[in-house]
Write a protein that holds these residues in place. Sequence first.
Motif, PDB file in Angstrom:
ATOM      1  N   UNK A 130      45.651  44.450   3.272  1.00 47.35           N
ATOM      2  CA  UNK A 130      45.225  44.989   4.620  1.00 47.35           C
ATOM      3  C   UNK A 130      45.449  43.925   5.542  1.00 47.35           C
ATOM      4  N   UNK A 131      46.057  44.471   6.776  1.00 52.97           N
ATOM      5  CA  UNK A 131      46.179  43.766   7.948  1.00 52.97           C
ATOM      6  C   UNK A 131      45.757  44.427   9.060  1.00 52.97           C
ATOM      7  N   UNK A 143      43.150  39.538   7.938  1.00 51.44           N
ATOM      8  CA  UNK A 143      43.722  40.145   6.902  1.00 51.44           C
ATOM      9  C   UNK A 143      42.957  39.986   5.817  1.00 51.44           C
ATOM     10  N   UNK A 144      43.270  40.715   4.656  1.00 53.10           N
ATOM     11  CA  UNK A 144      42.570  40.473   3.250  1.00 53.10           C
ATOM     12  C   UNK A 144      43.407  41.125   2.153  1.00 53.10           C
ATOM     13  N   UNK A 196      46.511  49.073  12.282  1.00 50.91           N
ATOM     14  CA  UNK A 196      46.297  48.598  10.903  1.00 50.91           C
ATOM     15  C   UNK A 196      47.611  48.615  10.017  1.00 50.91           C
ATOM     16  N   UNK A 197      47.620  47.766   9.162  1.00 51.06           N
ATOM     17  CA  UNK A 197      48.700  48.030   8.122  1.00 51.06           C
ATOM     18  C   UNK A 197      48.052  47.917   6.662  1.00 51.06           C
ATOM     19  N   UNK A 198      48.271  48.775   6.004  1.00 50.44           N
ATOM     20  CA  UNK A 198      47.568  49.173   4.729  1.00 50.44           C
ATOM     21  C   UNK A 198      48.439  49.241   3.610  1.00 50.44           C
ATOM     22  N   UNK A 217      53.620  52.501  -4.542  1.00 50.18           N
ATOM     23  CA  UNK A 217      52.874  52.093  -3.411  1.00 50.18           C
ATOM     24  C   UNK A 217      52.584  53.154  -2.611  1.00 50.18           C
ATOM     25  N   UNK A 218      51.519  53.347  -1.495  1.00 50.69           N
ATOM     26  CA  UNK A 218      51.483  53.967  -0.323  1.00 50.69           C
ATOM     27  C   UNK A 218      51.151  53.126   0.859  1.00 50.69           C
ATOM     28  N   UNK A 219      52.102  53.372   1.591  1.00 48.94           N
ATOM     29  CA  UNK A 219      52.193  52.320   2.914  1.00 48.94           C
ATOM     30  C   UNK A 219      51.505  53.179   3.958  1.00 48.94           C
TER      31      UNK A 219
END
Length: 377
Positions: A130-131, A143-144, A196-198, A217-219
């Motif tokens: 996550x960003x 981020x994390x 957000x970017x996840x 993945x799901x972006x």
Amino acid sequence: MATGRSQTWSSLANRVGPPGERPESARRSWRSTSSSPTRWSAATARGSAPRPRCSCCWPPRSRTSRPCWWPSGATVSCSRPLRAQLPAAGCARARLPDLLSTALSTAGFWLKRSSYEEQPTVRFRHQVLFVALLGPERGGFLAWSTFPAFNRLQGDHLRVPLVSTREEDRNQDGKMDMLHFKLELPLQSTEHVLGVQLILTFSYQLHRMSTFVMQSMAFLQSSFAVPGSQLYVNGELRLQQKQPLSSGGLDVRYNVSVINGTSPFAYDYDLTHIVAAYQERNVTTILMDPHPIWLVGRAAEAPFVINAVIRYPVEVCTYLPGFWEMIKFAWIQYVSILLIFLWVFERIKRFVFQNQVVTTIPVAVMPQGETYKEHLS
């Protein structure tokens, strides 16, 4: 009586002439005598004609005649019928190759690809990257991730959120139907999220034709000019194929992690590198969400919330059919064309022969190798 029969036979032989000749009067006399079993029997009883001894000429079972030399070139009745030899008979022999070429020239004779529907077996792997994009006054981003090596690389930009997930099987068929994902990112009063970017990773399996196993993945990416308080997403995890699957066997080409979580290098966690490597696959999944909702109006101490509902729909999978499936489909195509051609040719044949459109030549049907027999007294 024997003398009378010999005289009758001699007189008949004198009328018909030598064996090489067949006078018309003799043929007429013989046909008139042998035209029916009744006349033949009466003539034999009177002693005017001898009884033939060949099986092809006696007893006369048909009025159709063919040459049979008994006696001295006389023609007698024979039971073998006549057949009309048709000039167009060669068309029937060429019908099957023509039908095959017609079927091959039409599109879809050979089944090259096929498809089927299947509910995939999808499970969330609990891997998150996550960003959060902040305003320029606060250093740019937070981020994390669930990968410790990535978190160590973030330094002061690391912010641990509160994450809760729940998968639901609505129809109780043993396969999960959707994922409820919620992320709450704590923020200071001066921090504002603009985008957000996840990345969420999944285990994806198909079992109906071939056993296909991969990690996908799901972006999710969304950004707005106005700071937001919550992002709501309700979409579907859809399958994307660049090439068809196989019709059988086990396929684990892409059963590898989307993110190399053991790497200590920042390059392996770069979103550009992750997405580019993922798109090199021939089979992937993509998050389809046509209407993400960006909510504004966050309180001073309230966290930024991502609330996502990701559904696992029934997919239409493309695959390469096997040999027997191709043969079965081709046979169905060929028979469907064959029945139509047989019906059309039968109607054409009846019209041509009944209306005498073409010339027909009657010829005698004789077994192969059989010749005319000459009867000697």
